[in-house]
Design a protein around this motif. Structure first.
Motif, PDB file in Angstrom:
ATOM      1  N   ALA C 237       0.732  -1.270   0.011  1.00 37.54           N
ATOM      2  CA  ALA C 237      -0.155  -0.155  -0.061  1.00 37.54           C
ATOM      3  C   ALA C 237       0.939   1.323  -0.096  1.00 37.54           C
ATOM      4  CB  ALA C 237      -0.864  -0.004   1.107  1.00 37.54           C
ATOM      5  N   GLY C 238       2.100   1.071   0.849  1.00 36.29           N
ATOM      6  CA  GLY C 238       2.804   2.403   0.664  1.00 36.29           C
ATOM      7  C   GLY C 238       3.454   2.558  -0.665  1.00 36.29           C
ATOM      8  N   ILE C 239       3.893   1.608  -1.362  1.00 39.31           N
ATOM      9  CA  ILE C 239       4.413   1.709  -2.637  1.00 39.31           C
ATOM     10  C   ILE C 239       3.261   2.219  -3.670  1.00 39.31           C
ATOM     11  CG2 ILE C 239       5.214   0.314  -4.441  1.00 39.31           C
ATOM     12  CD1 ILE C 239       6.885  -1.304  -2.138  1.00 39.31           C
ATOM     13  N   VAL C 240       2.147   1.902  -3.332  1.00 38.42           N
ATOM     14  CA  VAL C 240       0.768   2.483  -4.208  1.00 38.42           C
ATOM     15  C   VAL C 240       0.859   3.876  -4.155  1.00 38.42           C
ATOM     16  CG1 VAL C 240      -1.404   2.385  -4.954  1.00 38.42           C
ATOM     17  CG2 VAL C 240      -0.315   0.075  -4.409  1.00 38.42           C
ATOM     18  N   LEU C 241       0.550   4.204  -2.637  1.00 40.13           N
ATOM     19  CA  LEU C 241       0.741   5.689  -2.345  1.00 40.13           C
ATOM     20  C   LEU C 241       2.051   6.411  -3.039  1.00 40.13           C
ATOM     21  CD1 LEU C 241      -0.310   5.666   1.489  1.00 40.13           C
ATOM     22  CD2 LEU C 241      -1.442   6.610  -0.393  1.00 40.13           C
ATOM     23  N   ALA C 242       3.129   5.711  -2.798  1.00 39.35           N
ATOM     24  CA  ALA C 242       4.270   6.420  -3.501  1.00 39.35           C
ATOM     25  C   ALA C 242       4.029   6.921  -4.969  1.00 39.35           C
ATOM     26  CB  ALA C 242       5.620   5.776  -3.191  1.00 39.35           C
ATOM     27  N   SER C 243       3.724   5.746  -5.605  1.00 33.16           N
ATOM     28  CA  SER C 243       3.290   5.800  -7.180  1.00 33.16           C
ATOM     29  C   SER C 243       2.290   6.992  -7.244  1.00 33.16           C
ATOM     30  CB  SER C 243       2.941   4.605  -7.779  1.00 33.16           C
ATOM     31  OG  SER C 243       2.076   4.795  -8.650  1.00 33.16           O
ATOM     32  N   TYR C 244       1.202   7.017  -6.259  1.00 32.95           N
ATOM     33  CA  TYR C 244       0.046   7.909  -6.642  1.00 32.95           C
ATOM     34  C   TYR C 244       0.548   9.305  -6.460  1.00 32.95           C
ATOM     35  CZ  TYR C 244      -4.459  10.187  -5.247  1.00 32.95           C
ATOM     36  OH  TYR C 244      -5.762  10.929  -5.130  1.00 32.95           O
ATOM     37  N   TYR C 245       1.629   9.493  -5.468  1.00 32.57           N
ATOM     38  CA  TYR C 245       1.875  10.851  -5.156  1.00 32.57           C
ATOM     39  C   TYR C 245       3.251  11.069  -6.009  1.00 32.57           C
ATOM     40  CZ  TYR C 245      -1.098  11.269  -0.901  1.00 32.57           C
ATOM     41  OH  TYR C 245      -2.159  11.252  -0.224  1.00 32.57           O
ATOM     42  N   SER C 246       3.736  10.113  -6.614  1.00 37.54           N
ATOM     43  CA  SER C 246       5.040  10.226  -7.234  1.00 37.54           C
ATOM     44  C   SER C 246       5.847  10.793  -6.229  1.00 37.54           C
ATOM     45  CB  SER C 246       5.087  11.230  -8.424  1.00 37.54           C
ATOM     46  OG  SER C 246       6.265  10.661  -9.109  1.00 37.54           O
ATOM     47  N   ALA C 247       6.196  10.287  -5.081  1.00 38.81           N
ATOM     48  CA  ALA C 247       6.956  10.859  -3.750  1.00 38.81           C
ATOM     49  C   ALA C 247       6.649   9.869  -2.634  1.00 38.81           C
ATOM     50  CB  ALA C 247       6.560  12.376  -3.574  1.00 38.81           C
ATOM     51  N   VAL C 248       7.675   9.997  -1.638  1.00 40.49           N
ATOM     52  CA  VAL C 248       7.782   9.475  -0.499  1.00 40.49           C
ATOM     53  C   VAL C 248       7.624  10.351   0.713  1.00 40.49           C
ATOM     54  CG1 VAL C 248       8.185   7.029  -1.463  1.00 40.49           C
ATOM     55  CG2 VAL C 248       9.996   8.704  -0.358  1.00 40.49           C
ATOM     56  N   ARG C 249       7.115  10.036   1.599  1.00 41.73           N
ATOM     57  CA  ARG C 249       7.301  11.014   2.734  1.00 41.73           C
ATOM     58  C   ARG C 249       7.187   9.840   4.066  1.00 41.73           C
ATOM     59  NH1 ARG C 249       3.415  15.584   3.136  1.00 41.73           N
ATOM     60  NH2 ARG C 249       3.201  14.863   5.594  1.00 41.73           N
ATOM     61  N   PRO C 250       8.022   9.950   5.117  1.00 45.10           N
ATOM     62  CA  PRO C 250       8.173   9.058   6.187  1.00 45.10           C
ATOM     63  C   PRO C 250       6.658   8.836   6.699  1.00 45.10           C
ATOM     64  CG  PRO C 250       9.410  10.739   6.745  1.00 45.10           C
ATOM     65  CD  PRO C 250       8.982  10.844   5.377  1.00 45.10           C
ATOM     66  N   ASP C 251       5.971   9.896   7.136  1.00 50.45           N
ATOM     67  CA  ASP C 251       4.683   9.864   7.509  1.00 50.45           C
ATOM     68  C   ASP C 251       3.747   9.763   7.128  1.00 50.45           C
ATOM     69  OD1 ASP C 251       4.814  12.328   6.282  1.00 50.45           O
ATOM     70  OD2 ASP C 251       4.096  13.335   7.864  1.00 50.45           O
TER      71      ASP C 251
END
Lengths: 343, 516, 350
Positions: C237-251
Motif C-alpha cells: 500500500a505504501g508503494i501504491v501511495l508513493a506511485s500515486y503521489y510520485s513521492a515518498v514521505r516517512p509519515d
C-alpha cells in the motif's frame, strides 16, 4: 494469636503473623518504581558525566516540565487500562480543549478560570460518551474510542475552522510556565501534576471506587457477583480519562502558547499515553494500575529523550527509543510476573 | 478459641434453609422440576446425581446466580427472593464454586473483601486496610488456613482458592455455605483438607450444602443426602439410612446391574506404543508401559493424579523432563503434536469446550481440523465437495444427530459433540488414540453408543488409552487398567481383577499407604 | 438407543449465497450510497471512468485493510501498518535513487521489507509472548524512526511515469490499475481466508487458540505468518501511495491505521478474532471510501467525513450488538449480566 496444632489432617495450622500489611504490599508493588528511578538516575549520571549541563537545575526543571502534559493524559489512560479498557480518544480530547480554550482566550479574553470550566465540561461530556458506549452499549473499548477519535477530531476542525492559537494571555502563560512562588522555583504545571497524581494515587489505593476499578479489571463477572457496580464504575473511568486529557490540553496551550488542529492527534498522544502507562507498570490485561509508576514513566521518557538531545542523537530516533523502551519494560515486567508465578 | 467471625454467625439454631418446588425452565426444557430441599444448621446436605441431573442448577438458584422459574426459598421461615449473588450474600447464603473466580492481581486480603471493603473516615471515606487485613487474618486463622494474606491471589492453588472462599463466607457473615462439586479438581490430600474445614464449619453450626458424585466422599461427609435424576428429586435420606446400592440405583434410575465386562477382547500381542521412564516434574515421573494393537488400556486414578498430564506429554503438548515414547518402533519423544498426529497418534482432550472443539465453527470444519491435508485441494483451495463428503460420512458413521454438517458445534448436545471429536481423530486412521474422559458431559444413553464406538475401533486394531474417573466405564471398556496415583503408576489390573472395587481400591489403597 | 430417529442429514443447512446478512446490509448501503451521491451531489457522477477513478484515492487503505483483517481474525492487532507502509515505500525509493536499481525491482524489495518487518512483529509476539497491541505499538515507533532516518531531509521523488501509472493510471483510460490490483488481492484474500487450509487455521486460532493447539496446529507459525501478510500488504500500500503521489514521505502511512481498523471492524470482523469475512471488509472499504470521496466532492471538509466515518462505525457496531445479539466476549457477557441484575445489585427482599 497462637494457633493450636491439634488437628490431625496433616494440615499445617499457622496463624499468619500480624506484621504491617503495607510493608509487604509495598515491597511487592514498588519494584517498578524503584527500577524506573534507578534507571533515570543512571541515565542522569552517565549523560551528566559527558555534559554537565544535563544535570543542571535548568535542564532538570525542563525535563520535568516537559513530561507534565503526557503524564496527565497517561494518568487517565492508567485508569482505563486498569479496567481492561483502552482510550484512544484522549488525543482529540486534549487537542479540542487546547484549541477551544486557546482560541477563546486569544479572541475574547476568556479568563483562566473559565478555561478550567470549559476544559472540565469538554472532558466530562466526551468521556461520558465513551463510557456509556463501552458500558451501556457493550461495544469493545478499542472500537468505541476509535470511533469517537474520528468524531472528536472532526469537532476540533469544525470549531477551529482553520484558525490556530499562536499566543495566549499572560495569565495563561503564567499558569503554563510560572513558578509557584518567587522563592520556590517549582513550575505550576508540575504542581498541578503532583496534585492530580496524589488524587489518583489516593483514589486508586484507598477508595472503594479505586478498588472496584481493579476488581473489574481482574475479573468483571466475579466483581459483579460480589456486588461491584460494574457499569457505573466503567463510565466513571472514562470520565476521568476525558477530564485528565482535557486538563492536559489546557496545560499544553498554556505551556506552549500554541495549539493547532493537529495538537494531540499529530503527536499520537493516544499511543504515547498507553506507552507511558505500560512503562509505568500498568498491565494491559487489566487489574493492575500504578499511578506513581505512570508519572515516573513519563518522567523517565522525558529524561531519555532529553539525553538523546544532549548526546546529539538526531531527533528522528527519539520515537525508536520510545518503542524500544516499551518492549524492554513490558517484556521485563512479564519475566518478573512469570518468575513470581513459578515460586 | 471462639473468634468474633464465628460468633457473629452462630446465632444458635438459625440457618434452616428451605426450598419449595424449585423449577427452572429454559424455553421448553425443564432443567429442574419441583425440587424441595431442607438444609439444617450443623449438617452437611449433599445433592447427588448424574451429569445433567440439575445439581448445579439447584445450587445456582439457591445462591442467587440463576432465578427460579417458579418455587420459593426461605431462610429460618422468612421468604427470600434472591436477585443476585450479592443479594444472597447479604441474606447469609454463600456459594463456593468449583473453580472460584480469581482476582489474580489482587492480594488475598483484598479478594476476600471485593465489594465489601471496610471503610473509615467521612471525608474522604477511605478503605480501612488495617481493619481489612486484621479481619482477613482472623478469618484465615479461624479456619486454620495457611495462606499469606498479603500474597497475590494468582499464586493460590485451586484448593487454596476454595478454602479462601470459605473464609470469605465467614467474613460476610453467611450461615449457609454451598459447595458446588468442589472435590473434582482436588487431590486426595486436598479433599481431606477441605473436609476438615467443612467439618469445622459444621461443628460451629453452619448449614452446609455439598455436591459430589463420588460415592465414597458423599458417604464420608454427608448428614443428609438428596438424589436428583433428570431434574427431579427422587430420594432424600438421612445419615442413618444411607445405603450405597440404593443411592446408586436411584441416581441412575435403574437397578444396579453387575457391570458388564467386554465380551471379546481384541487385544493382540503386537506392541504399538511403548513409553519408558516418562517424567514431567512435578506432575508425574517414571511412567512406563506398553500398549498393544487392538488393546483398550485404562488409566484409573483420582482427578489430579497426573493422567491428563501424561497423555498431553505423550501427545507432545507438554515439555518432557525424561523418558522416551516409541510409536510403532519409532521414537517420537521429541516430536511436536503436529508431527505426532501425522505419525498416527491422536489425543481427544477432556475439556471439549476449551480444547476439544471450536464451538462457533461447523461440524465439518471441526472434523477436518485435525488433519486438513485429508481434504482434497484444487489449486490450494479446500475442495468443498470433498469436505462435505467427509462430513457426511463421519456424521453417518458415528451417528451424530444434527440438522446438517454445517451446523455449528455449539448447537449439538455433549454426546454428539463428543462423537464429532471422535470422528475428527478417527478419520485420520490413527494407530493409537488417547481418549481423556470420553463420556464427560454425555447423557447416559449416548454413553453406550460411545462405548460401542470405542470397542469397534479396537476391533479394527487401534490401540486405545482410555482415561476415566468413572469406574463403571473403565470396567466396562478396558482389557487392562493402570492405576495412577500422584504421578506414578501404582498398579496394573488385568482379567478378572477388573471390578469397580478392585480398581478403586488399587489407587485408594496407595493413597492411604503413601498418604501417611 | 433410538436408532430409528437417526436419519442422518448430512446436507448443508444454509444457502450458498456468498454474503451473509451483515455483508448484504453493507452491500445494500453501498448501492444506496452510490445512487444517492450520483443523484444528490452534482459533479459526483461524471461518466463511469471518473467514478472508477475515484477509487484511486482510497484503495491503498483497502490493501492495508485486507492484510490487517488476517491479523485481526487471529485475535491480534497490528498498530504498525502505518509505519510499515511508510518504511516500505522509503526503502523502495532509496534503492531506486541510491543504488540506481530499477524501480520495479526496488518496489519488490520494498514489499519484501514489509514482509520482514511483519515477521519481526510476529516473532516478538510469539517468541516473547508479548501482547500484539504492545508489540506493534513499540515497533510502530521504531519503524517510524527508521523510515524518517532513511528518508533524510529530502526524500526521493519524481519516479518514472511507468511506475506512477500504478497509482494514477488506468487501463484503456477507464479502469485504474489500482482497482485491478485491489480486485485481484480481494479475490485472493477472500479465497485464502474462506477456502484454503491456511485461512481455516487462522479462523480456528482466532476462535479458540488452545483448541487449535490441541488439534496439532502450529499456532505460533500461523500467527507469525499473519503479521508477515499484514506487513507485506502495508508495504504494498505504501508503494501504491508513493506511485500515486510520485513521492515518498516517512509519515505518509500515519493516516492509514485508524481508518483501516475502522474498515475491518465495520466489515464485520470481530476484534476478538475468528468471526468475519473478507467480503465484508471489501464492502466496508468501498462504503467508507466512496463516502469520503462523495463528501469531499460535495464540499465537506476532510474532517467532517472523518467524523461521519466514526459515527457510522459506532452506530453499526451498536446495532449489530444490540439487535442481532452477536456481540462477543465482554459485550455478550455484560449483556447477560445486565439482564440478570438490571445493572445494580438489589437487596434481598424479605
Amino acid at each position: 494469636m497462637k494457633a493450636s496444632m491439634t488437628e490431625t489432617s496433616g494440615f499445617k495450622t499457622v496463624a499468619p503473623s500480624v506484621k504491617d500489611s503495607r510493608a509487604t504490599r509495598r515491597a511487592r508493588r514498588e519494584t517498578r518504581e524503584i527500577t524506573l528511578i534507578v534507571a533515570a538516575v543512571v541515565v542522569l549520571l552517565a549523560v551528566g558525566a559527558i555534559n554537565h549541563r544535563f544535570v543542571s537545575f535548568e535542564n532538570i526543571r525542563f525535563m520535568v516540565l516537559n513530561s507534565v502534559v503526557l503524564s496527565l493524559v497517561a494518568l487517565g489512560q492508567t485508569w482505563v487500562i486498569a479496567t481492561k479498557g483502552i482510550d484512544l480518544s484522549v488525543a482529540p480530547i486534549m487537542g479540542l480543549t487546547a484549541v477551544v480554550t486557546g482560541l477563546l482566550a486569544q479572541g475574547s479574553g476568556l479568563p483562566l478560570i473559565g478555561a478550567f470550566g470549559i476544559a472540565l465540561v469538554i472532558g466530562l461530556v466526551l468521556g461520558t460518551i465513551n463510557g456509556l458506549l463501552v458500558a451501556r452499549l457493550t461495544i469493545p473499548p478499542i472500537i468505541v474510542t476509535l470511533g469517537t477519535y474520528s468524531i472528536y477530531s472532526g469537532l476540533i476542525f469544525i470549531y477551529s475552522n482553520g484558525t490556530q492559537v499562536d499566543q495566549v494571555p499572560a495569565a495563561y502563560a503564567a499558569f503554563g510556565n510560572g513558578r509557584i512562588a518567587p522563592w520556590l522555583p517549582i513550575p505550576i504545571p508540575v504542581l498541578t501534576l503532583a496534585i492530580v497524581l496524589f488524587l489518583c494515587w489516593f483514589a486508586l489505593g484507598y477508595t472503594l471506587f479505586g478498588r472496584a476499578v481493579l476488581a473489574i479489571g481482574n475479573n468483571a463477572v466475579a466483581a459483579y457477583n460480589a456486588g461491584v457496580s460494574v457499569i457505573s464504575t466503567q463510565v466513571r473511568v472514562y470520565m476521568i480519562s476525558g477530564v485528565l486529557a482535557a486538563l492536559a490540553g489546557l496545560v499544553f496551550v498554556c505551556y506552549t502558547g500554541s495549539a493547532t488542529v493537529t495538537t494531540g492527534t499529530g503527536d499520537h498522544v493516544e499511543l504515547q499515553s498507553i506507552a507511558v502507562a505500560l512503562i509505568g507498570g500498568t498491565a494491559i490485561a487489566g487489574g493492575r494500575g500504578n499511578m506513581i509508576g505512570t508519572v515516573l514513566g513519563g518522567l523517565f521518557l522525558s529524561v531519555i529523550l532529553t539525553a538523546l538531545v544532549f548526546l546529539h542523537v538526531p531527533p528522528i530516533w527519539y520515537s525508536a527509543g520510545e518503542g524500544a523502551m516499551i518492549l524492554v519494560t513490558v517484556t521485563l515486567g512479564m519475566r518478573q510476573s512469570r518468575a513470581g508465578k513459578a515460586s | 478459641m471462639a473468634s468474633a467471625a464465628l460468633d457473629t454467625a452462630r446465632g444458635l439454631d438459625t440457618g434452616v434453609y428451605e426450598a419449595r418446588d424449585l423449577t427452572k425452565r429454559y424455553g421448553n426444557v425443564a432443567v429442574l422440576r419441583g425440587v424441595s430441599l431442607t438444609m439444617r444448621p450443623g449438617r452437611v446436605h449433599t445433592i447427588m446425581g448424574e451429569n445433567g441431573a440439575g445439581k448445579s442448577t439447584a445450587f445456582k438458584m439457591l445462591s442467587g446466580i440463576v432465578k427460579p422459574t417458579s418455587g420459593s426459598l426461605s431462610l429460618d421461615g422468612h421468604a427470600l427472593s434472591l436477585a443476585s449473588p450479592a443479594a444472597a450474600h447479604h441474606a447469609g447464603i454463600y456459594l463456593v464454586p468449583q473453580e472460584p473466580a480469581l482476582m489474580p492481581e489482587l492480594t488475598v486480603t483484598e479478594t476476600m473483601f471485593v465489594g465489601q471493603l471496610p471503610t473509615t473516615g467521612m471525608f474522604p471515606r477511605r478503605v480501612d486496610w488495617k481493619a481489612a487485613r486484621s479481619r482477613a487474618v482472623q478469618a484465615l486463622a479461624t479456619l486454620k488456613l495457611d495462606i499469606d494474606p498479603d500474597q497475590l491471589a494468582r499464586h493460590l492453588s485451586i484448593a487454596q482458592q476454595q478454602q479462601l472462599e470459605c473464609a470469605k463466607a465467614l467474613l460476610r457473615g453467611c450461615r449457609v455455605i454451598l459447595f458446588d462439586e468442589p472435590t473434582s479438581p482436588l487431590t486426595t490430600h486436598e479433599v481431606e483438607r477441605l473436609f476438615t474445614t467443612m467439618r469445622r464449619l459444621r461443628g460451629e453450626g453452619y448449614t452446609l450444602g455439598f455436591i459430589s458424585h463420588r460415592m465414597d466422599e458423599v458417604l464420608d461427609i454427608s448428614d443428609d443426602i438428596s438424589v436428583l435424576r433428570d431434574g427431579a428429586l427422587v430420594d432424600s435420606v438421612e445419615r442413618e439410612a444411607f445405603d450405597r446400592v440404593r443411592l446408586l440405583s436411584k441416581m441412575v434410575g435403574r437397578e444396579m446391574r453387575v457391570v458388564p465386562r467386554r465380551q471379546i477382547s481384541h487385544a493382540t500381542t503386537t506392541p504399538i506404543l511403548r513409553v519408558t521412564g516418562l517424567a514431567h516434574e512435578p506432575r508425574f515421573r517414571d511412567v512406563s508401559f506398553t500398549l498393544h494393537k487392538g488393546e483398550i488400556l485404562g488409566f484409573a486414578g483420582l482427578v489430579g493424579a497426573g493422567r491428563t498430564e501424561i497423555a498431553e506429554t505423550i501427545f507432545g503438548l507438554r515439555r518432557r523432563d525424561a523418558g522416551t515414547v516409541e510409536l510403532a518402533g519409532e521414537d517420537i519423544s521429541a516430536a511436536s503434536s503436529h508431527d505426532i498426529i501425522r505419525k498416527g497418534l491422536v489425543y481427544a482432550p477432556e475439556d471439549r469446550a476449551r480444547h476439544g472443539a471450536v464451538l462457533p465453527m461447523t461440524i465439518t470444519e471441526n472434523l477436518t481440523s485435525g488433519l486438513l491435508e485429508r481434504v482434497k485441494t484444487r489449486m490450494g483451495l479446500l475442495s468443498q465437495s470433498d469436505e462435505d463428503r467427509i462430513g457426511a460420512e463421519t456424521v453417518a458413521r458415528y451417528r451424530v444427530r444434527c440438522a446438517g454438517t454445517d451446523q455449528k458445534m455449539r448447537q449439538l448436545s455433549g454426546g454428539n459433540q463428543q462423537k464429532v471429536v471422535f470422528g475428527k481423530w478417527m478419520g485420520i486412521g490413527p494407530e493409537v488414540a488417547i481418549l481423556d474422559e470420553p463420556t464427560r458431559g454425555v447423557d447416559v444413553g449416548a454413553k453406550d453408543e460411545i462405548y460401542e464406538l470405542i470397542d469397534g475401533l479396537a476391533h479394527e486394531g487401534m490401540g486405545i488409552i482410555a482415561i476415566s474417573s468413572e469406574l463403571e466405564e473403565l470396567v466396562r471398556l478396558c482389557d487392562r487398567i493402570l492405576s495412577v496415583y500422584e504421578g506414578r503408576i501404582v498398579a496394573e489390573l488385568t482379567g478378572d481383577d477388573i471390578t469397580p472395587e478392585r480398581v478403586s481400591s488399587s489407587y485408594l489403597t496407595s493413597a492411604e499407604v503413601s498418604g501417611r | 438407543m433410538k436408532e430409528v430417529e437417526n436419519t442422518v442429514t448430512a446436507r448443508r443447512t444454509g444457502s450458498r449465497f456468498p454474503l451473509d446478512g451483515w455483508e448484504r446490509s453493507l452491500l445494500a448501503l453501498l448501492v444506496v450510497e452510490i445512487a444517492g451521491f450520483c443523484i444528490g451531489i452534482p459533479g459526483f457522477y461524471d461518466g463511469i471512468g471518473s467514478l472508477l477513478g475515484l477509487t484511486q484515492n482510497f484503495l491503498p487503505f483497502g490493501i492495508v485493510a485486507l492484510g490487517l483483517s488476517v491479523v485481526i481474525l487471529t485475535g491480534g492487532i497490528d498498530l504498525s501498518v502505518g509505519s510499515m507502509a511508510g518504511l516500505g515505500a522509503i526503502v523502495m525509493a532509496e534503492f531506486w535513487q541510491g543504488l540506481h536499481l530499477s524501480i520495479w525491482l526496488s518496489a519488490l524489495l520494498g514489499v519484501g521489507t514489509g514482509a520482514v518487518l511483519g515477521w519481526i512483529n510476529g516473532m516478538i509476539i510469539t517468541r516473547l509472548n508479548t501482547e500484539p497491541l504492545i508489540a506493534t505499538l513499540a515497533t510502530s515507533f521504531i519503524y517510524g524512526s527508521v523510515g524518517t532516518a532513511l528518508a533524510g531531509e529530502n526524500p526521493p521523488a519524481g519516479f518514472p511515469d511507468s511506475f506512477n501509472a500504478l497509482g494514477q493510471g488506468e487501463v484503456g483510460g477507464l479502469i485504474p490499475y489500482q482497482l485491478i490490483l485491489f480486485v485481484v488481492l480481494a479475490i485472493f484474500f477472500s479465497l485464502l481466508m474462506s477456502r484454503s487450509a491456511y485461512g481455516r487455521k487462522v479462523v480456528m486460532i482466532g476462535y479458540n487458540g488452545e483448541a487449535a493447539r490441541y488439534s496439532g496446529m502450529r499456532v505460533p507459525r500461523v500467527i507469525c505468518s499473519a503479521y508477515v501478510i499484514s506487513g507485506t500488504m502495508a508495504a504494498l500500500a505504501g508503494i501504491v501511495l508513493a506511485s500515486y503521489y510520485s513521492a515518498v514521505r516517512p509519515d505518509m502511512g500515519d493516516i492509514l491505521l485508524l481508518t483501516t481498523i475502522t474498515m475491518v471492524v465495520l466489515g464485520g470482523v470481530s476484534i476478538f478474532g475468528g468471526e468475519g469475512r473478507i467480503a465484508g471488509v471489501v464492502m466496508a472499504v468501498l462504503l467508507l471510501g466512496v463516502l469520503r470521496q462523495g463528501m469531499l466532492i460535495a464540499g465537506f471538509s476532510d474532517m467532517v467525513t472523518t467524523m461521519v466515518t466514526g459515527a457510522i462505525l459506532l452506530t453499526a457496531i451498536a446495532i449489530r450488538n444490540l439487535v442481532s445479539g452477536r456481540g462477543t466476549g465482554f459485550a455478550l457477557l455484560f449483556l447477560r449480566l445486565r439482564r440478570l441484575g438490571g445493572g445494580k445489585v438489589p437487596e434481598a427482599a424479605e
